[in-house]
Design a protein around this motif. Structure first.
Motif, PDB file in Angstrom:
ATOM      1  N   GLU A  15       8.659   1.881  -7.799  1.00  0.00           N
ATOM      2  CA  GLU A  15       9.271   2.060  -6.470  1.00  0.00           C
ATOM      3  C   GLU A  15       8.921   3.423  -5.886  1.00  0.00           C
ATOM      4  O   GLU A  15       8.506   3.532  -4.731  1.00  0.00           O
ATOM      5  CB  GLU A  15      10.796   1.944  -6.570  1.00  0.00           C
ATOM      6  CG  GLU A  15      11.344   0.543  -6.541  1.00  0.00           C
ATOM      7  CD  GLU A  15      12.860   0.544  -6.462  1.00  0.00           C
ATOM      8  OE1 GLU A  15      13.411  -0.398  -5.877  1.00  0.00           O
ATOM      9  OE2 GLU A  15      13.497   1.483  -6.991  1.00  0.00           O
ATOM     10  N   ILE A  16       9.099   4.459  -6.694  1.00  0.00           N
ATOM     11  CA  ILE A  16       8.853   5.824  -6.236  1.00  0.00           C
ATOM     12  C   ILE A  16       7.383   6.022  -5.888  1.00  0.00           C
ATOM     13  O   ILE A  16       7.038   6.598  -4.843  1.00  0.00           O
ATOM     14  CB  ILE A  16       9.284   6.836  -7.323  1.00  0.00           C
ATOM     15  CG1 ILE A  16      10.810   6.804  -7.499  1.00  0.00           C
ATOM     16  CG2 ILE A  16       8.814   8.244  -6.971  1.00  0.00           C
ATOM     17  CD1 ILE A  16      11.312   7.590  -8.693  1.00  0.00           C
ATOM     18  N   ARG A  17       6.491   5.540  -6.742  1.00  0.00           N
ATOM     19  CA  ARG A  17       5.062   5.749  -6.539  1.00  0.00           C
ATOM     20  C   ARG A  17       4.558   4.991  -5.301  1.00  0.00           C
ATOM     21  O   ARG A  17       3.751   5.519  -4.533  1.00  0.00           O
ATOM     22  CB  ARG A  17       4.292   5.328  -7.787  1.00  0.00           C
ATOM     23  CG  ARG A  17       4.625   6.184  -9.002  1.00  0.00           C
ATOM     24  CD  ARG A  17       3.937   5.675 -10.254  1.00  0.00           C
ATOM     25  NE  ARG A  17       2.513   5.955 -10.207  1.00  0.00           N
ATOM     26  CZ  ARG A  17       1.567   5.094 -10.590  1.00  0.00           C
ATOM     27  NH1 ARG A  17       1.907   3.884 -11.020  1.00  0.00           N
ATOM     28  NH2 ARG A  17       0.294   5.431 -10.530  1.00  0.00           N
ATOM     29  N   LEU A  18       5.029   3.767  -5.116  1.00  0.00           N
ATOM     30  CA  LEU A  18       4.608   2.992  -3.941  1.00  0.00           C
ATOM     31  C   LEU A  18       5.109   3.635  -2.649  1.00  0.00           C
ATOM     32  O   LEU A  18       4.405   3.658  -1.632  1.00  0.00           O
ATOM     33  CB  LEU A  18       5.110   1.557  -4.050  1.00  0.00           C
ATOM     34  CG  LEU A  18       4.431   0.695  -5.120  1.00  0.00           C
ATOM     35  CD1 LEU A  18       5.192  -0.598  -5.321  1.00  0.00           C
ATOM     36  CD2 LEU A  18       2.975   0.403  -4.754  1.00  0.00           C
ATOM     37  N   GLU A  19       6.328   4.147  -2.698  1.00  0.00           N
ATOM     38  CA  GLU A  19       6.888   4.829  -1.528  1.00  0.00           C
ATOM     39  C   GLU A  19       6.088   6.099  -1.224  1.00  0.00           C
ATOM     40  O   GLU A  19       5.734   6.365  -0.069  1.00  0.00           O
ATOM     41  CB  GLU A  19       8.356   5.184  -1.783  1.00  0.00           C
ATOM     42  CG  GLU A  19       9.089   5.770  -0.590  1.00  0.00           C
ATOM     43  CD  GLU A  19       9.273   4.771   0.542  1.00  0.00           C
ATOM     44  OE1 GLU A  19       9.073   5.186   1.711  1.00  0.00           O
ATOM     45  OE2 GLU A  19       9.609   3.610   0.270  1.00  0.00           O
ATOM     46  N   LYS A  20       5.798   6.859  -2.264  1.00  0.00           N
ATOM     47  CA  LYS A  20       5.067   8.108  -2.081  1.00  0.00           C
ATOM     48  C   LYS A  20       3.671   7.861  -1.532  1.00  0.00           C
ATOM     49  O   LYS A  20       3.148   8.660  -0.744  1.00  0.00           O
ATOM     50  CB  LYS A  20       4.975   8.862  -3.416  1.00  0.00           C
ATOM     51  CG  LYS A  20       4.337  10.235  -3.294  1.00  0.00           C
ATOM     52  CD  LYS A  20       4.444  11.021  -4.582  1.00  0.00           C
ATOM     53  CE  LYS A  20       3.838  12.414  -4.402  1.00  0.00           C
ATOM     54  NZ  LYS A  20       3.950  13.226  -5.644  1.00  0.00           N
ATOM     55  N   ALA A  21       3.056   6.741  -1.927  1.00  0.00           N
ATOM     56  CA  ALA A  21       1.705   6.412  -1.465  1.00  0.00           C
ATOM     57  C   ALA A  21       1.701   5.805  -0.066  1.00  0.00           C
ATOM     58  O   ALA A  21       0.634   5.521   0.483  1.00  0.00           O
ATOM     59  CB  ALA A  21       1.044   5.450  -2.448  1.00  0.00           C
TER      60      ALA A  21
END
Length: 225
Positions: free
Chosen positions: A128-134
């Motif tokens: 979740e965090i990585r997809l949001e950050k990207a």
């Protein structure tokens, strides 16, 4: 014909190889361990072995996390507690979200036409965090992870959950995109989904696992969908 696209995350949307190397360097520095470049191929090899055992249901994901770094440290000769390092490594991995070339453009394109579901065996919150950050989360309608489902790709139970959540039994309407012949393509084939193999590393054809389509660059998905 198609209504829904399942897409893998690591090494399909986000560059796990690059991010894992960066996370190892950061975690080793914090632990007082001198990083050597020859450590990284060992990690990639042993990590791949362990995930294949997860896919075969030989070990659980929690068991992988428990032994991964003790295994690597044993091979490279580093004296450090593996589970402690594992926890810090995965925390640092959350902060790295480097897109695979063409991934953002592909997501925007398929999201304009289909329901997009990201699938992963990695921790739910981490993805979740990585997809949001990207900047990719806005183009993903559902995130399915083995942690939340209680079953990992390529097991039938993983896909059963996804279809039930989507409220459909129509497998013919679903396309699966992934870079792994085992967890993505073999699993998708066995379940009756249309599969697209993202062959970014130029692997030779495998007669045991034949995708419906093969692409070498993500932009080529426009020729299929």
């Amino acid at each position: 014909m198609f209504t829904t696209v399942f897409t893998d995350i690591d090494d399909t949307l986000l560059d796990f190889t690059l991010c894992s190397r960066e996370s190892i360097i950061i975690t080793m520095a914090a632990a007082g361990i001198e990083y050597k470049e020859e450590y990284f191929p060992v990690f990639l090899r042993e990590n791949d072995k362990l995930w294949k055992n997860v896919e075969k249901s030989v070990i659980s994901i929690d068991e992988l996390y428990g032994v991964r770094w003790n295994t690597v440290f044993g091979i490279i000769g580093v004296d450090y507690d593996g589970p402690t390092f594992e926890k810090a490594f995965r925390k640092n991995l959350e902060t790295c979200a480097v897109p695979v070339e063409g991934a953002a453009e592909m997501l925007k394109y398929i999201h304009s036409k289909y329901t997009v579901c990201a699938t992963s065996n990695a921790p739910h919150r981490q993805q979740e965090i990585r997809l949001e950050k990207a900047g990719m989360a806005q183009f993903i309608d559902r995130l399915y992870t083995s942690e939340k489902i209680g079953a990992s790709k390529p097991n039938k139970e993983f896909f059963d959950y996804c279809l039930a959540d989507l409220g459909t039994t129509d497998k013919s309407g679903i396309v699966l995109i992934g870079d792994s012949l085992t967890s993505d393509i073999r699993g998708g084939n066995a379940y009756g989904l249309t599969t697209v193999f993202f062959n970014k590393n130029g692997l030779p054809d495998n007669p045991d696992t034949v995708p419906d389509y093969k692409i070498n660059r993500l932009e080529e998905i426009k020729n299929i969908l």
